[in-house]
Design an enzyme around this catalytic site. Sequence first.
Site, PDB file in Angstrom:
ATOM      1  N   ASP A 207      58.198 -78.385  75.949  1.00 30.47           N
ATOM      2  CA  ASP A 207      58.139 -79.280  77.110  1.00 30.47           C
ATOM      3  C   ASP A 207      57.923 -78.168  78.554  1.00 30.47           C
ATOM      4  O   ASP A 207      58.279 -77.012  78.394  1.00 30.47           O
ATOM      5  CB  ASP A 207      59.209 -80.185  77.343  1.00 30.47           C
ATOM      6  CG  ASP A 207      60.820 -79.510  77.417  1.00 30.47           C
ATOM      7  OD1 ASP A 207      60.797 -78.383  76.657  1.00 30.47           O
ATOM      8  OD2 ASP A 207      61.647 -79.870  78.231  1.00 30.47           O
TER       9      ASP A 207
ATOM     10  N   GLU B 194      63.925 -78.939  76.660  1.00 31.12           N
ATOM     11  CA  GLU B 194      64.758 -77.856  76.994  1.00 31.12           C
ATOM     12  C   GLU B 194      64.803 -77.797  78.664  1.00 31.12           C
ATOM     13  O   GLU B 194      65.592 -77.459  79.280  1.00 31.12           O
ATOM     14  CB  GLU B 194      64.001 -76.468  76.538  1.00 31.12           C
ATOM     15  CG  GLU B 194      64.945 -75.442  76.827  1.00 31.12           C
ATOM     16  CD  GLU B 194      64.935 -74.413  78.112  1.00 31.12           C
ATOM     17  OE1 GLU B 194      65.704 -73.500  78.146  1.00 31.12           O
ATOM     18  OE2 GLU B 194      63.932 -74.880  78.781  1.00 31.12           O
TER      19      GLU B 194
HETATM   20 ZN    ZN Z   1      61.816 -71.918  78.640  1.00 31.95          ZN
END
Ligand code: ZN
Length: 254
Positions: free
Chosen positions: A77, A143
């Site tokens: 992501d 994340e």
């Molecule tokens: Zn990262």
Amino acid sequence: MTEFNLNPIKLTQELVKCQSITPKDDGALLVVQDHLSSMGFDCAPLVFSGNGSYEVKNLFATIGSDGPHLAFAGHTDVVPPGNESSWKHPPFSAIIEDDKLYGRGTEDMKSNIACFISATEQFLKKNGKNFGGKISFIITGDEEGEAINGTPQIMEWTKKQNIKIDHCLVGEPTSNAKIGDKVKIGRRGSVNFFLTVKGVQGHTANGHRAQNPVHCLTKLISNILEKPLDEGNEFFYHQLCKFLLLMLVILPIM
Ligand SMILES: [Zn+2]
């Protein structure tokens, strides 16, 4: 020069073209999975939801047998690109100009995942699938966001599967000038806090009775910024406060 079957630059471009702004995946994990599957990895797509957060796609992929177990950890992501007109090239175009690849997530951390995959391919080509150990990929689709249904849930899952990992390489941006020129044993920590500074209201005619909270705050901020938070150690520089989240209660002078 090494002949790459899976060229890490082309792989990075393939990943950058996926608009995987957290928690959207836009096919990014499938790109990773397809390449790993074709190399003989067992791939377990893991979708986690609940825990007070949104649903997240993740991937655990593994190859090998008994012996030391090395894992590559990372995320597909990216943070939002912001104002797209401020970009030299569209943020998901993955255009290369003057030896520079432009695109959101190029550094953090799609190029890193591309290098993991490409290096693993080279390694397997040289050593075969019976290399006396195990290689795994722990890749999450979250994340950059709340990160609740990402890596922590994958680790819970590995525990239940009785999977033990001996070493782990995280692909967060660490290099100085060239990729791979620096490896760290950890990353910086972070602390978040709110600071409320209260002023005292007052009329301009009696300004000496009022207190502007901003004046106090500027002293506070410069104090925090100037003083290192710790002494550091042989592996890390001392930490300076880099970001402040401020909540102001300003009572104006009227
Ligand atoms: Zn990262």
